[in-house]
Design a protein around this motif. Structure first.
Motif, PDB file in Angstrom:
ATOM      1  N   GLY A   1       0.810  -1.213   0.000  1.00  0.00           N
ATOM      2  CA  GLY A   1       0.000   0.000   0.000  1.00  0.00           C
ATOM      3  C   GLY A   1       0.835   1.250   0.000  1.00  0.00           C
ATOM      4  N   GLY A   2       0.218   2.357   0.408  1.00  0.00           N
ATOM      5  CA  GLY A   2       0.902   3.643   0.432  1.00  0.00           C
ATOM      6  C   GLY A   2       1.283   4.081  -0.966  1.00  0.00           C
ATOM      7  N   GLU A   3       2.545   4.414  -1.148  1.00  0.00           N
ATOM      8  CA  GLU A   3       3.069   4.806  -2.452  1.00  0.00           C
ATOM      9  C   GLU A   3       4.335   4.022  -2.756  1.00  0.00           C
ATOM     10  OE1 GLU A   3       3.617   8.997  -2.423  1.00  0.00           O
ATOM     11  OE2 GLU A   3       1.462   9.445  -2.397  1.00  0.00           O
ATOM     12  N   ASP A   4       4.325   2.747  -2.415  1.00  0.00           N
ATOM     13  CA  ASP A   4       5.560   1.973  -2.451  1.00  0.00           C
ATOM     14  C   ASP A   4       5.428   0.721  -3.307  1.00  0.00           C
ATOM     15  OD1 ASP A   4       7.391   3.362  -0.330  1.00  0.00           O
ATOM     16  OD2 ASP A   4       5.419   3.234   0.604  1.00  0.00           O
ATOM     17  N   TRP A   5       6.542  -0.009  -3.366  1.00  0.00           N
ATOM     18  CA  TRP A   5       6.631  -1.205  -4.184  1.00  0.00           C
ATOM     19  C   TRP A   5       7.241  -2.340  -3.366  1.00  0.00           C
ATOM     20  CZ3 TRP A   5       4.958  -2.413  -9.031  1.00  0.00           C
ATOM     21  CH2 TRP A   5       5.398  -3.627  -9.555  1.00  0.00           C
ATOM     22  N   ALA A   6       6.676  -3.502  -3.490  1.00  0.00           N
ATOM     23  CA  ALA A   6       7.252  -4.697  -2.875  1.00  0.00           C
ATOM     24  C   ALA A   6       6.988  -5.865  -3.810  1.00  0.00           C
ATOM     25  CB  ALA A   6       6.636  -4.959  -1.497  1.00  0.00           C
ATOM     26  N   ASP A   7       7.870  -6.826  -3.805  1.00  0.00           N
ATOM     27  CA  ASP A   7       7.700  -7.970  -4.707  1.00  0.00           C
ATOM     28  C   ASP A   7       7.931  -9.278  -3.953  1.00  0.00           C
ATOM     29  OD1 ASP A   7      10.532  -6.798  -4.928  1.00  0.00           O
ATOM     30  OD2 ASP A   7      10.802  -8.846  -5.651  1.00  0.00           O
ATOM     31  N   PRO A   8       6.996 -10.227  -4.064  1.00  0.00           N
ATOM     32  CA  PRO A   8       7.185 -11.543  -3.459  1.00  0.00           C
ATOM     33  C   PRO A   8       7.851 -12.505  -4.448  1.00  0.00           C
ATOM     34  CG  PRO A   8       4.937 -11.337  -4.260  1.00  0.00           C
ATOM     35  CD  PRO A   8       5.642 -10.048  -4.620  1.00  0.00           C
ATOM     36  N   VAL A   9       8.764 -13.283  -3.957  1.00  0.00           N
ATOM     37  CA  VAL A   9       9.432 -14.303  -4.766  1.00  0.00           C
ATOM     38  C   VAL A   9       9.530 -15.578  -3.930  1.00  0.00           C
ATOM     39  CG1 VAL A   9      11.610 -15.004  -5.831  1.00  0.00           C
ATOM     40  CG2 VAL A   9      10.764 -12.676  -6.157  1.00  0.00           C
ATOM     41  N   GLY A  10       9.068 -16.688  -4.507  1.00  0.00           N
ATOM     42  CA  GLY A  10       9.145 -17.973  -3.812  1.00  0.00           C
ATOM     43  C   GLY A  10       8.256 -18.068  -2.602  1.00  0.00           C
ATOM     44  N   CYS A  11       7.161 -17.298  -2.567  1.00  0.00           N
ATOM     45  CA  CYS A  11       6.243 -17.300  -1.425  1.00  0.00           C
ATOM     46  C   CYS A  11       5.022 -18.182  -1.697  1.00  0.00           C
ATOM     47  CB  CYS A  11       5.789 -15.877  -1.106  1.00  0.00           C
ATOM     48  SG  CYS A  11       7.130 -14.791  -0.547  1.00  0.00           S
ATOM     49  N   SER A  12       4.323 -18.539  -0.618  1.00  0.00           N
ATOM     50  CA  SER A  12       3.089 -19.322  -0.720  1.00  0.00           C
ATOM     51  C   SER A  12       1.943 -18.530  -0.116  1.00  0.00           C
ATOM     52  CB  SER A  12       3.232 -20.666   0.009  1.00  0.00           C
ATOM     53  OG  SER A  12       4.201 -21.488  -0.623  1.00  0.00           O
ATOM     54  N   PHE A  13       0.821 -18.480  -0.852  1.00  0.00           N
ATOM     55  CA  PHE A  13      -0.400 -17.804  -0.401  1.00  0.00           C
ATOM     56  C   PHE A  13      -1.503 -18.854  -0.397  1.00  0.00           C
ATOM     57  CE2 PHE A  13       2.388 -14.764  -2.399  1.00  0.00           C
ATOM     58  CZ  PHE A  13       2.311 -13.628  -1.614  1.00  0.00           C
ATOM     59  N   GLU A  14      -1.934 -19.229   0.811  1.00  0.00           N
ATOM     60  CA  GLU A  14      -2.853 -20.352   0.924  1.00  0.00           C
ATOM     61  C   GLU A  14      -4.036 -20.009   1.829  1.00  0.00           C
ATOM     62  OE1 GLU A  14      -0.657 -23.710   2.336  1.00  0.00           O
ATOM     63  OE2 GLU A  14       0.923 -23.532   0.807  1.00  0.00           O
TER      64      GLU A  14
ATOM     65  N   LEU B   1      -2.518 -11.967  -2.465  1.00  0.00           N
ATOM     66  CA  LEU B   1      -1.639 -10.817  -2.659  1.00  0.00           C
ATOM     67  C   LEU B   1      -2.455  -9.663  -3.214  1.00  0.00           C
ATOM     68  CD1 LEU B   1       1.136  -9.356  -3.028  1.00  0.00           C
ATOM     69  CD2 LEU B   1       1.293 -10.480  -5.265  1.00  0.00           C
ATOM     70  N   CYS B   2      -2.345  -8.485  -2.568  1.00  0.00           N
ATOM     71  CA  CYS B   2      -3.086  -7.314  -3.031  1.00  0.00           C
ATOM     72  C   CYS B   2      -2.143  -6.133  -3.222  1.00  0.00           C
ATOM     73  CB  CYS B   2      -4.175  -6.929  -2.019  1.00  0.00           C
ATOM     74  SG  CYS B   2      -5.146  -5.475  -2.517  1.00  0.00           S
ATOM     75  N   PHE B   3      -2.234  -5.510  -4.408  1.00  0.00           N
ATOM     76  CA  PHE B   3      -1.501  -4.272  -4.684  1.00  0.00           C
ATOM     77  C   PHE B   3      -2.491  -3.122  -4.667  1.00  0.00           C
ATOM     78  CE2 PHE B   3       2.737  -5.624  -5.964  1.00  0.00           C
ATOM     79  CZ  PHE B   3       3.466  -4.452  -5.860  1.00  0.00           C
ATOM     80  N   HIS B   4      -2.240  -2.147  -3.785  1.00  0.00           N
ATOM     81  CA  HIS B   4      -3.074  -0.960  -3.727  1.00  0.00           C
ATOM     82  C   HIS B   4      -2.178   0.230  -3.390  1.00  0.00           C
ATOM     83  CE1 HIS B   4      -6.484   1.482  -3.659  1.00  0.00           C
ATOM     84  NE2 HIS B   4      -7.313   0.767  -2.904  1.00  0.00           N
ATOM     85  N   SER B   5      -1.229   0.502  -4.292  1.00  0.00           N
ATOM     86  CA  SER B   5      -0.235   1.540  -4.076  1.00  0.00           C
ATOM     87  C   SER B   5      -0.421   2.658  -5.080  1.00  0.00           C
ATOM     88  CB  SER B   5       1.175   0.958  -4.209  1.00  0.00           C
ATOM     89  OG  SER B   5       2.138   1.989  -4.176  1.00  0.00           O
ATOM     90  N   ALA B   6      -0.429   3.890  -4.574  1.00  0.00           N
ATOM     91  CA  ALA B   6      -0.657   5.052  -5.438  1.00  0.00           C
ATOM     92  C   ALA B   6       0.635   5.709  -5.896  1.00  0.00           C
ATOM     93  CB  ALA B   6      -1.517   6.075  -4.686  1.00  0.00           C
ATOM     94  N   GLY B   7       1.758   5.068  -5.667  1.00  0.00           N
ATOM     95  CA  GLY B   7       3.033   5.687  -6.009  1.00  0.00           C
ATOM     96  C   GLY B   7       3.404   5.503  -7.463  1.00  0.00           C
ATOM     97  N   SER B   8       4.641   5.887  -7.791  1.00  0.00           N
ATOM     98  CA  SER B   8       5.177   5.729  -9.142  1.00  0.00           C
ATOM     99  C   SER B   8       6.443   4.887  -9.153  1.00  0.00           C
ATOM    100  CB  SER B   8       5.487   7.102  -9.760  1.00  0.00           C
ATOM    101  OG  SER B   8       6.433   7.803  -8.955  1.00  0.00           O
ATOM    102  N   TYR B   9       7.006   4.601  -7.968  1.00  0.00           N
ATOM    103  CA  TYR B   9       8.258   3.859  -7.886  1.00  0.00           C
ATOM    104  C   TYR B   9       8.023   2.382  -8.189  1.00  0.00           C
ATOM    105  CZ  TYR B   9      12.424   1.648  -5.992  1.00  0.00           C
ATOM    106  OH  TYR B   9      13.548   0.890  -5.835  1.00  0.00           O
ATOM    107  N   VAL B  10       8.910   1.822  -8.999  1.00  0.00           N
ATOM    108  CA  VAL B  10       8.841   0.412  -9.363  1.00  0.00           C
ATOM    109  C   VAL B  10      10.212  -0.197  -9.170  1.00  0.00           C
ATOM    110  CG1 VAL B  10       8.313  -1.247 -11.185  1.00  0.00           C
ATOM    111  CG2 VAL B  10       7.050   0.902 -11.063  1.00  0.00           C
ATOM    112  N   ASN B  11      10.257  -1.411  -8.651  1.00  0.00           N
ATOM    113  CA  ASN B  11      11.526  -2.117  -8.519  1.00  0.00           C
ATOM    114  C   ASN B  11      11.449  -3.396  -9.336  1.00  0.00           C
ATOM    115  OD1 ASN B  11      13.972  -3.363  -7.457  1.00  0.00           O
ATOM    116  ND2 ASN B  11      13.828  -1.864  -5.808  1.00  0.00           N
TER     117      ASN B  11
END
Length: 420
Positions: A334-347, A353-363
């Motif tokens: 959230g916020g205005e940020d970026w995060a990326d999951p790798v090798g994770c499990s969502f069960e 996984l939810c993206f709700h970020s109003a920023g412009s930064y991307v990694n």
């Protein structure tokens, strides 16, 4: 008695030496001289001016001809304007994802870490700002990237530029690998050889800022309960200034509650014991630092009881090898940020996984190797910064009521994902 004779200069007949006319060929024998007609004095400056103008015109024509047939070399830091076929193009190199030119870039490094950054070539029309990379590429003969650097045991390694498909205006991307012991600054040189013979050199300076790292281990600090851990985090936030990197090495316990990091970034690394019990949080964890250099969260389980959000991230964050299960939302960016999951499990979450970020930064946009099992909705892309393609390479979707909700139409690639 006849006197001296001479031959006629026209027919050769013998004639008296003083003859002025030849009776044989009827030619006049008087010598003739060209008469010099003087130029009037007032015309002389005009004549000199005319000669000067003619010489100037000739020199200008030769210069134009030279320019037309001689290739040019353009050399600049960060950006330049290049004219071709009557159109002006803006060429820039940057490590950023928004296309802002970066003649200089400094990265903070830890001595025992390895790093990777991407130098990007961006080409746009000057008048409109519209991406012109593909059009411009038709006139490129070759493109190379090299690193000019001091000799050291850990050099910066650059890879050959590849075509980009990040939808952010980058034509080519060159990946740079380095470590915390690489010496700098180094110069990144893009060399573009055009089909018309011109050479374009675009440069960047890459510098390294060493930072200290403090490691906190459970044998040295109290962190067996959530109360102890929160107290330690609060103490670190008050006492350890940035840019020092802090790594918390958590014991393999289940924390009966959540954790909040809200002042400075802190790395969280879980562990596992001989009984295969891994570090876990049973309450919500919130990462929302006021100052947020890169945060790493790895090897941790987030186990909920049917409500709340397992991990809320409002920071530049990498999430590796974590489990999210039993939440309204497993992981929220959230916020205005970026995060990326790798090798994770969502069960077994309402939303994995939810993206709700109003920023412009991307990694990093490669969400590779994640597993989405039995969620009501595996991925919910409500608002995503930037325009870069998100890749779900190697991801597995199985038993979800809905796999990916993408109401804004953000570009995604599921080519190498599996759906069961």
């Amino acid at each position: 008695m006849p006197g001296p004779v001479k031959p006629c200069p026209h027919c050769g007949a013998s004639l008296p030496e003083g003859a002025s006319f030849c009776p044989y060929c009827a030619k006049d024998l008087h010598p003739r001289q060209a008469v010099f007609v003087p130029i009037r004095r007032w015309l002389r400056p005009l004549r000199r001016a005319g000669l000067l103008l003619a010489a100037t015109a000739l020199i200008a024509a030769l210069i134009l001809l030279y320019d037309a047939v001689t290739p040019d070399v353009y050399d600049a830091y960060g950006e330049l304007i290049y004219e071709m076929d009557g159109s002006d193009y803006h060429l820039a190199v940057s490590f950023r994802n928004d296309g802002t030119p970066e003649p200089e870039y400094t990265v903070q490094v830890e001595s025992d870490e390895s790093y990777q950054r991407s130098s990007k070539l961006i080409i746009t029309h000057v008048d409109t700002g519209i991406d012109a990379g593909r059009m411009f590429n038709q006139q490129i003969d070759s493109c190379q990237v090299r690193i000019l650097q001091p000799d050291n045991a850990s050099p910066v390694i650059c890879h050959a530029p590849l075509f980009s498909d990040d939808n952010a205006g980058s034509l080519l991307v060159s990946t740079l690998d380095f470590t915390g012991t690489s010496q700098g600054p180094v110069e990144v040189e893009w060399r573009i050889d055009m089909k018309n013979g011109d050479t374009i050199l675009l440069r960047q300076t890459l510098a390294f800022e060493p930072v200290d790292t403090i490691h906190y281990y459970p044998e040295d600090y109290d962190m067996d309960t959530i109360e102890d851990l929160q107290a330690l985090v609060d103490q670190i936030q008050e006492e350890v200034p940035l840019p020092t990197v802090v790594r918390l090495h958590l014991p393999p316990v289940h924390y009966e509650g959540g954790l909040t990091i809200d002042k400075r970034s802190i790395q969280l690394s879980g562990s596992v014991d001989e009984k295969n019990m891994r570090t876990a949080f049973l309450g919500p964890v919130v990462i929302r630092p006021e100052q947020d250099p890169l945060t790493m969260i790895e090897n941790i389980d987030f186990r909920g009881s049917g409500s709340d959000t397992g991990l809320t991230i409002e920071a530049d964050c990498r999430v590796r090898n974590c489990l999210f299960t039993g939440w309204d939302t497993g992981m929220l960016v959230g916020g205005e940020d970026w995060a990326d999951p790798v090798g994770c499990s969502f069960e077994d979450n309402d939303v994995g996984l939810c993206f709700h970020s109003a920023g412009s930064y991307v990694n990093c946009t490669d969400f590779e190797g994640n597993t989405f099992l039995r969620n009501q909705m595996a991925v919910n892309l409500l608002q995503v910064p930037g325009t870069q393609t998100i890749y779900f390479s190697g991801c597995r979707f199985s038993g979800n009521n809905a796999n990916i909700n993408n109401p804004t139409g953000h570009v995604i690639d599921t080519t190498y994902a599996t759906f069961e």
